[in-house]
Write a protein that holds these residues in place. Structure first.
Motif, short mmCIF file in Angstrom:
data_model
loop_
_atom_site.label_atom_id
_atom_site.label_comp_id
_atom_site.label_asym_id
_atom_site.label_seq_id
_atom_site.Cartn_x
_atom_site.Cartn_y
_atom_site.Cartn_z
N SER A 245 45.05 34.09 37.89
CA SER A 245 45.89 35.02 38.64
C SER A 245 45.56 36.45 38.26
O SER A 245 45.21 36.75 37.13
N THR A 246 45.68 37.31 39.24
CA THR A 246 45.48 38.73 38.97
C THR A 246 46.84 39.41 38.98
O THR A 246 47.66 39.17 39.85
N PHE A 247 47.03 40.26 38.01
CA PHE A 247 48.30 40.96 37.91
C PHE A 247 48.14 42.45 38.22
O PHE A 247 48.94 43.27 37.80
N ASP A 248 47.09 42.79 38.96
CA ASP A 248 46.86 44.18 39.31
C ASP A 248 47.88 44.69 40.31
O ASP A 248 48.24 45.87 40.30
N ASP A 249 48.35 43.82 41.18
CA ASP A 249 49.31 44.24 42.20
C ASP A 249 50.76 43.98 41.77
O ASP A 249 51.66 44.00 42.59
N TRP A 250 50.97 43.76 40.50
CA TRP A 250 52.30 43.47 39.98
C TRP A 250 53.13 44.73 39.96
O TRP A 250 52.67 45.82 39.67
N LYS A 251 54.41 44.60 40.31
CA LYS A 251 55.31 45.74 40.35
C LYS A 251 56.54 45.41 39.52
O LYS A 251 57.14 44.35 39.68
#
Length: 106
Positions: free
Chosen positions: A73-79
């Motif tokens: 999973s990528t958490f780059d777009d996590w807010k």
């Protein structure tokens, strides 16, 4: 007359007044603790339903399996979204502009 003298002597005796209740508390507590600790061992002896046991074994979730799910999973777009405080409107905070929230709370 003799009975009242004996009762008066028993009331003045510190061993009978304080010692006997303390010993009763210790001995009674021991029996009570034994009963409560026995519940723990009785609960272990209870067998669960075989069908439920099979279902639990089939749905086995381990730490490794959960890690494999989120490993790529990528958490780059996590807010980071803050939860509402008790005095704030939860519908207003979900994805809205912060200026609107400031106007509403002031």
């Amino acid at each position: 007359m003799v009975a009242s003298a004996v009762m008066h002597a028993l009331r003045k005796n510190k061993t009978l007044r304080y010692g006997v209740p303390m010993l009763m508390l210790i001995v009674g507590g021991s029996f009570g603790l034994r009963e409560f600790s026995q519940i723990r061992y009785d609960a272990v002896k209870i067998k669960i339903d075989p069908e439920l046991e099979k279902k639990l074994k089939m749905n086995k979730v381990s730490l490794e399996s959960e890690y494999e799910k989120i490993k790529d999973s990528t958490f780059d777009d996590w807010k980071n979204v803050r939860g509402p405080r008790p005095w704030e409107d939860p519908d207003l905070l979900q994805g809205r502009n912060p200026e609107i929230v400031k106007i509403k709370t002031t």
